[in-house]
Design an enzyme around this catalytic site. Structure first.
Site, PDB file in Angstrom:
ATOM      1  N   GLU A  40       0.817  -1.336  -0.162  1.00 27.35           N
ATOM      2  CA  GLU A  40       0.706  -0.207  -0.296  1.00 27.35           C
ATOM      3  C   GLU A  40       1.122   1.413   0.055  1.00 27.35           C
ATOM      4  O   GLU A  40       2.064   1.286   0.627  1.00 27.35           O
ATOM      5  CB  GLU A  40      -1.043   0.124   1.239  1.00 27.35           C
ATOM      6  CG  GLU A  40      -1.647   1.301   1.253  1.00 27.35           C
ATOM      7  CD  GLU A  40      -2.656   1.883   0.582  1.00 27.35           C
ATOM      8  OE1 GLU A  40      -3.406   1.252   0.257  1.00 27.35           O
ATOM      9  OE2 GLU A  40      -2.011   3.237   0.166  1.00 27.35           O
ATOM     10  N   SER A 117      -7.752   8.315  -2.249  1.00 26.45           N
ATOM     11  CA  SER A 117      -7.067   8.803  -1.065  1.00 26.45           C
ATOM     12  C   SER A 117      -5.615   7.142  -0.913  1.00 26.45           C
ATOM     13  O   SER A 117      -6.041   6.395  -2.071  1.00 26.45           O
ATOM     14  CB  SER A 117      -8.131   7.276   0.138  1.00 26.45           C
ATOM     15  OG  SER A 117      -9.523   8.834  -0.519  1.00 26.45           O
ATOM     16  N   ASN A 119      -3.939   6.100   1.900  1.00 22.22           N
ATOM     17  CA  ASN A 119      -3.509   5.080   3.051  1.00 22.22           C
ATOM     18  C   ASN A 119      -4.382   3.765   3.344  1.00 22.22           C
ATOM     19  O   ASN A 119      -4.257   3.088   2.162  1.00 22.22           O
ATOM     20  CB  ASN A 119      -4.571   5.629   4.116  1.00 22.22           C
ATOM     21  CG  ASN A 119      -6.229   6.300   3.820  1.00 22.22           C
ATOM     22  OD1 ASN A 119      -6.441   6.321   2.704  1.00 22.22           O
ATOM     23  ND2 ASN A 119      -7.327   5.085   3.862  1.00 22.22           N
ATOM     24  N   MET A 123     -10.499   4.438   0.051  1.00 20.79           N
ATOM     25  CA  MET A 123     -11.336   5.271  -0.162  1.00 20.79           C
ATOM     26  C   MET A 123     -11.914   4.266   1.220  1.00 20.79           C
ATOM     27  O   MET A 123     -12.992   4.903   1.745  1.00 20.79           O
ATOM     28  CB  MET A 123     -12.278   5.280  -1.118  1.00 20.79           C
ATOM     29  CG  MET A 123     -11.717   6.305  -1.930  1.00 20.79           C
ATOM     30  SD  MET A 123     -12.880   6.787  -2.925  1.00 20.79           S
ATOM     31  CE  MET A 123     -12.067   8.214  -3.986  1.00 20.79           C
ATOM     32  N   THR A 128     -18.896   6.490   3.268  1.00 22.35           N
ATOM     33  CA  THR A 128     -20.564   6.218   3.574  1.00 22.35           C
ATOM     34  C   THR A 128     -20.861   5.214   3.671  1.00 22.35           C
ATOM     35  O   THR A 128     -21.805   4.769   4.669  1.00 22.35           O
ATOM     36  CB  THR A 128     -21.684   7.430   2.787  1.00 22.35           C
ATOM     37  OG1 THR A 128     -20.611   8.549   2.177  1.00 22.35           O
ATOM     38  CG2 THR A 128     -22.589   7.982   3.244  1.00 22.35           C
ATOM     39  N   ALA A 130     -22.799   2.855   2.004  1.00 22.24           N
ATOM     40  CA  ALA A 130     -24.268   2.819   1.216  1.00 22.24           C
ATOM     41  C   ALA A 130     -23.907   1.345   0.321  1.00 22.24           C
ATOM     42  O   ALA A 130     -22.654   1.289   0.161  1.00 22.24           O
ATOM     43  CB  ALA A 130     -24.234   3.377   0.942  1.00 22.24           C
ATOM     44  N   VAL A 233       4.006   0.101  -5.601  1.00 22.28           N
ATOM     45  CA  VAL A 233       4.188  -0.698  -6.136  1.00 22.28           C
ATOM     46  C   VAL A 233       4.582   0.080  -7.625  1.00 22.28           C
ATOM     47  O   VAL A 233       3.603   0.992  -8.852  1.00 22.28           O
ATOM     48  CB  VAL A 233       3.167  -1.919  -6.448  1.00 22.28           C
ATOM     49  CG1 VAL A 233       4.000  -2.010  -8.440  1.00 22.28           C
ATOM     50  CG2 VAL A 233       3.302  -1.850  -5.661  1.00 22.28           C
ATOM     51  N   HIS A 443     -17.493   7.271  -7.194  1.00 22.19           N
ATOM     52  CA  HIS A 443     -18.077   6.115  -7.787  1.00 22.19           C
ATOM     53  C   HIS A 443     -17.154   6.147  -9.944  1.00 22.19           C
ATOM     54  O   HIS A 443     -18.022   6.346 -10.173  1.00 22.19           O
ATOM     55  CB  HIS A 443     -18.913   5.666  -8.212  1.00 22.19           C
ATOM     56  CG  HIS A 443     -19.429   6.104  -6.519  1.00 22.19           C
ATOM     57  ND1 HIS A 443     -21.258   6.086  -6.303  1.00 22.19           N
ATOM     58  CD2 HIS A 443     -19.635   5.679  -5.329  1.00 22.19           C
ATOM     59  CE1 HIS A 443     -21.724   6.518  -5.084  1.00 22.19           C
ATOM     60  NE2 HIS A 443     -20.118   5.776  -4.203  1.00 22.19           N
ATOM     61  N   THR A 489     -18.844  -0.636  -4.140  1.00 20.73           N
ATOM     62  CA  THR A 489     -18.198  -0.983  -3.591  1.00 20.73           C
ATOM     63  C   THR A 489     -18.505  -2.334  -2.979  1.00 20.73           C
ATOM     64  O   THR A 489     -17.906  -3.437  -3.642  1.00 20.73           O
ATOM     65  CB  THR A 489     -17.891  -1.063  -2.034  1.00 20.73           C
ATOM     66  OG1 THR A 489     -17.643   0.613  -2.609  1.00 20.73           O
ATOM     67  CG2 THR A 489     -16.769  -1.292  -1.570  1.00 20.73           C
TER      68      THR A 489
HETATM   69  P1  FAD Z   1      -9.565   2.284  -2.742  1.00 20.79           P
HETATM   70  O1  FAD Z   1     -10.333   2.199  -1.875  1.00 20.79           O
HETATM   71  O2  FAD Z   1      -9.588   3.074  -3.820  1.00 20.79           O
HETATM   72  O3  FAD Z   1      -7.785   1.131  -2.792  1.00 20.79           O
HETATM   73  C1  FAD Z   1      -7.154   1.985  -3.293  1.00 20.79           C
HETATM   74  C2  FAD Z   1      -5.755   1.492  -2.396  1.00 20.79           C
HETATM   75  O4  FAD Z   1      -4.335   1.571  -3.430  1.00 20.79           O
HETATM   76  C3  FAD Z   1      -5.783   2.985  -2.036  1.00 20.79           C
HETATM   77  O5  FAD Z   1      -5.313   3.122  -1.067  1.00 20.79           O
HETATM   78  C4  FAD Z   1      -4.430   3.490  -2.724  1.00 20.79           C
HETATM   79  O6  FAD Z   1      -3.549   4.682  -1.903  1.00 20.79           O
HETATM   80  C5  FAD Z   1      -3.703   2.201  -3.074  1.00 20.79           C
HETATM   81  N1  FAD Z   1      -2.422   2.270  -4.342  1.00 20.79           N
HETATM   82  C6  FAD Z   1      -3.096   2.863  -5.610  1.00 20.79           C
HETATM   83  N2  FAD Z   1      -1.397   2.889  -6.390  1.00 20.79           N
HETATM   84  C7  FAD Z   1      -1.062   2.280  -5.646  1.00 20.79           C
HETATM   85  C8  FAD Z   1       0.089   2.021  -5.673  1.00 20.79           C
HETATM   86  N3  FAD Z   1       0.870   2.100  -7.342  1.00 20.79           N
HETATM   87  N4  FAD Z   1       1.252   0.987  -5.099  1.00 20.79           N
HETATM   88  C9  FAD Z   1       0.703   0.684  -3.864  1.00 20.79           C
HETATM   89  N5  FAD Z   1      -1.008   1.366  -3.697  1.00 20.79           N
HETATM   90  C10 FAD Z   1      -1.693   1.773  -4.378  1.00 20.79           C
HETATM   91  N6  FAD Z   1     -18.750   4.107  -2.474  1.00 20.79           N
HETATM   92  C11 FAD Z   1     -19.858   2.675  -1.667  1.00 20.79           C
HETATM   93  O7  FAD Z   1     -20.392   1.754  -2.688  1.00 20.79           O
HETATM   94  N7  FAD Z   1     -20.548   3.029  -1.291  1.00 20.79           N
HETATM   95  C12 FAD Z   1     -20.956   4.443  -0.340  1.00 20.79           C
HETATM   96  O8  FAD Z   1     -21.634   5.218   0.193  1.00 20.79           O
HETATM   97  C13 FAD Z   1     -19.441   5.400  -0.484  1.00 20.79           C
HETATM   98  N8  FAD Z   1     -19.500   6.515  -0.007  1.00 20.79           N
HETATM   99  C14 FAD Z   1     -18.008   7.111  -0.215  1.00 20.79           C
HETATM  100  C15 FAD Z   1     -17.666   8.511   0.286  1.00 20.79           C
HETATM  101  C16 FAD Z   1     -16.548   8.816   0.253  1.00 20.79           C
HETATM  102  C17 FAD Z   1     -16.292  10.468   0.994  1.00 20.79           C
HETATM  103  C18 FAD Z   1     -15.753   7.826   0.240  1.00 20.79           C
HETATM  104  C19 FAD Z   1     -13.892   9.416  -0.203  1.00 20.79           C
HETATM  105  C20 FAD Z   1     -15.690   7.160  -1.226  1.00 20.79           C
HETATM  106  C21 FAD Z   1     -16.596   6.249  -0.656  1.00 20.79           C
HETATM  107  N9  FAD Z   1     -17.239   5.770  -1.943  1.00 20.79           N
HETATM  108  C22 FAD Z   1     -18.403   4.765  -1.432  1.00 20.79           C
HETATM  109  C23 FAD Z   1     -16.072   4.991  -2.538  1.00 20.79           C
HETATM  110  C24 FAD Z   1     -15.704   3.863  -1.944  1.00 20.79           C
HETATM  111  O9  FAD Z   1     -14.710   3.802  -0.805  1.00 20.79           O
HETATM  112  C25 FAD Z   1     -14.700   3.274  -2.787  1.00 20.79           C
HETATM  113  O10 FAD Z   1     -15.862   2.487  -3.668  1.00 20.79           O
HETATM  114  C26 FAD Z   1     -13.814   1.624  -1.800  1.00 20.79           C
HETATM  115  O11 FAD Z   1     -12.891   1.899  -1.171  1.00 20.79           O
HETATM  116  C27 FAD Z   1     -13.633   1.264  -3.692  1.00 20.79           C
HETATM  117  O12 FAD Z   1     -12.244   0.454  -2.937  1.00 20.79           O
HETATM  118  P2  FAD Z   1     -10.957  -0.615  -3.827  1.00 20.79           P
HETATM  119  O13 FAD Z   1     -10.417  -1.349  -2.707  1.00 20.79           O
HETATM  120  O14 FAD Z   1     -11.098  -0.449  -5.267  1.00 20.79           O
HETATM  121  O15 FAD Z   1     -10.160   1.021  -3.975  1.00 20.79           O
END
Ligand code: FAD
Length: 511
Positions: A40, A117, A119, A123, A128, A130, A233, A443, A489
């Protein structure tokens, strides 16, 4: 081992958001003998790693965790509530950072508030929560066993429908919306409580799911799983059309490490997953294309007759702060004949300033957010540049994005429907519903979409494996091929479960 990084693993997962965490969880459950590294780029901001920042009781500590998630070069102030943004303003939500350049090309609509995001937990530490299920043409036909996958995804995310059951006026809000919209809808498409990845602890307090819930104890107790934070990465190593490892930069000391792996999963969000594939020379024709965001229309209403409603007594006794942005969340599901999805949230304050003397009954102010399905086009895309670099030194991202005539029609219809919702609830607050700047939904979908055939319109197969590449998988909302309007999500986690099972099968050949 070299420093914090293993030299060799079976599976390297890039990104620790909910979908990267899903791979870690399923592999821990179904193939615990596999050595897995979860890499990460962002810092660990919570204990346990990957939990939602709202679970941090201390508000200053919570704000600090949000700021630490806002990437290497945050360039703008943040706002708490999408309703505070009027069209044209450029602000990120706390815990996110905006794509600094290239979010809009002259003459196009672009995506002015495209955000990410960085961290542990991605995200999913800020969302939220949902978790509605997709319906009708939102569903993904190419994926067998889709309903079982959604059921498993709800288990991993800890989805409930009763966390806010006792919120004042929640039933009344749904009764009025149902009267307006339920006619002619299938049972699962009627107005209902919003499924949320939230549960109440034994002491009654709320616990918001993040990647920590997805990991579960089974991942935390897995001695073969290593989570490394601040690990960028930069490249997936590919040899003879097969993933063979990753090149990682340790952000704590700028050293570069190579990790050999039999399989690599890129779960780095919808903008950065295609970026990493591009940087690795994996460039199928559909890479970054079919980008779609859910144009978001917002409005608000005051529940009429609230003062005389039996819930008013309970609402008056509600201590300040018990109601919050998500109190009493209701759902008007997507249907093909009305291609948007409604998220209805009762608030303890209005998102739009009311008269100074006006002190609304908690729960009687209703925020309405309608998310529209996009008219999908290959031309809407994320582009990358070999010479220009972003703040991490990765290929710079540029967004090419337009709303079509059909999109404008959908948005106009969503505005009409949201007006109807406000009128059914009581008195609309404000003159007109408004469209948030594109990208506000957070999204983003389609950029590494799956497909049934390798016909140039998809990046991966229904198991999320990149076409023509053994051992290389993609995860996240970018894999979703349909124009879903509901929060994505749950669907992305469902697809990740299927992908993780395939990784476990694939790795058997190496043992
Ligand atoms: P992410 O959670 O975005 O995680 C990707 C990770 O990859 C990050 O931590 C990033 O740092 C890491 N990364 C990127 N590039 C690299 C690299 N080269 N090397 C190492 N690490 C890397 N979705 C819903 O379905 N319902 C909701 O109600 C909703 N509300 C939301 C409200 C807010 C305020 C926010 C910010 C988002 C919301 N979302 C919601 C969206 C939801 O958070 C995302 O759909 C979900 O987190 C996606 O998951 P993910 O694992 O695909 O990606």
């Amino acid at each position: 081992m070299s420093g914090r990084f293993p030299d060799q693993v079976d599976v390297a997962i890039v990104g620790s958001g909910p979908t990267g965490a899903t791979y870690a969880r399923v592999l821990s459950e179904e193939a615990p003998h596999l050595r897995v590294a979860l890499l990460e780029v962002g810092p660990t901001i919570t204990d346990p790693p990957g939990s939602h920042v709202k679970n941090i009781a201390d508000l200053q500590a919570c704000a600090r965790a949000q700021r630490r998630s806002e990437g290497p070069a945050p360039d703008s102030a943040t706002i708490d509530n999408p309703g505070q943004v009027r069209a044209g303003m450029r602000r990120a939500r706390p815990g996110t950072w905006l794509l600094p350049d290239g979010a809009a090309v002259d003459g196009e609509d672009g995506m002015p508030v495209a955000a990410m995001s960085s961290n542990v937990g991605g995200m999913g530490a800020h969302w939220t929560a949902a978790c509605p299920s997709p319906g009708e043409s939102e569903r993904i036909r190419a994926v067998e066993g889709f309903d079982e996958l959604l059921t498993q995804a709800k288990r991993l995310l800890g989805v409930t429908t009763d966390a806010f059951e006792t919120a004042p006026f929640a039933q009344e809000v749904r009764r009025r919306l149902a009267g307006e919209f339920d006619g002619g809808r299938a049972l699962d498409r009627r107005v209902q409580p919003m499924p949320l990845a939230v549960h109440r602890r034994a002491d009654g307090s709320l616990a918001w799911s993040g990647s920590d819930v997805v990991f579960g104890d089974v991942s935390r107790d897995n001695p073969n799983l290593t989570l490394v934070d601040e690990a960028l990465v930069r490249r997936v190593a590919v040899k003879d059309a097969q993933a063979v490892g990753v090149e990682v930069e340790d952000r704590t000391d700028a050293t570069v490490h190579r990790i050999r792996a039999h399989a690599v999963v890129v779960a780095a969000d919808s903008l950065r997953t295609p970026q990493l594939l591009w940087a690795s020379g994996v460039r199928p024709p559909a890479l970054g294309r079919y980008l779609n965001d859910q144009a978001q229309v917002v409005f608000a209403a005051r529940l009429s007759g609230a003062a005389d409603h039996p819930d008013a007594v309970r609402a008056a006794g509600t201590p300040a702060g018990v109601l919050d942005e998500q109190s009493g969340v209701s759902w008007v599901p997507y249907v093909d004949t009305a291609p948007f999805h409604g998220q209805v949230m009762q608030l303890d304050a209005s998102p739009i300033p009311l008269a100074e003397t006006d002190d609304p009954i908690p729960g009687s102010i209703v925020g309405l957010g309608w998310f529209c399905a996009k008219d999908l086009r290959a031309e809407d895309r994320v582009e990358f540049h070999d010479l220009e670099r972003d703040a991490y030194g990765m290929p710079a991202i540029r967004i090419r994005y337009r709303l079509t005539e059909r999109d404008h029609e959908t948005i106009a219809r969503a505005k009409a429907q949201i007006r109807r919702a406000a009128a059914a609830l009581g008195e609309p607050i404000g003159d007109e519903p408004f469209l948030l700047p594109l990208g506000s939904s957070l999204h983003y979908q389609g950029t590494v979409r799956l497909g049934a055939d390798d016909d140039g319109t998809s990046v991966c197969d229904p198991n999320s494996r990149v076409w023509g590449h053994a051992g290389l998988y993609v995860a996240g909302n970018g894999v979703i091929p349909t124009a879903i309007a509901c929060n994505p999500t749950l669907t992305a986690v469902a697809l990740a479960i299927r992908g993780a099972r395939d990784v476990a099968r694939y790795c058997k050949d190496w043992l």
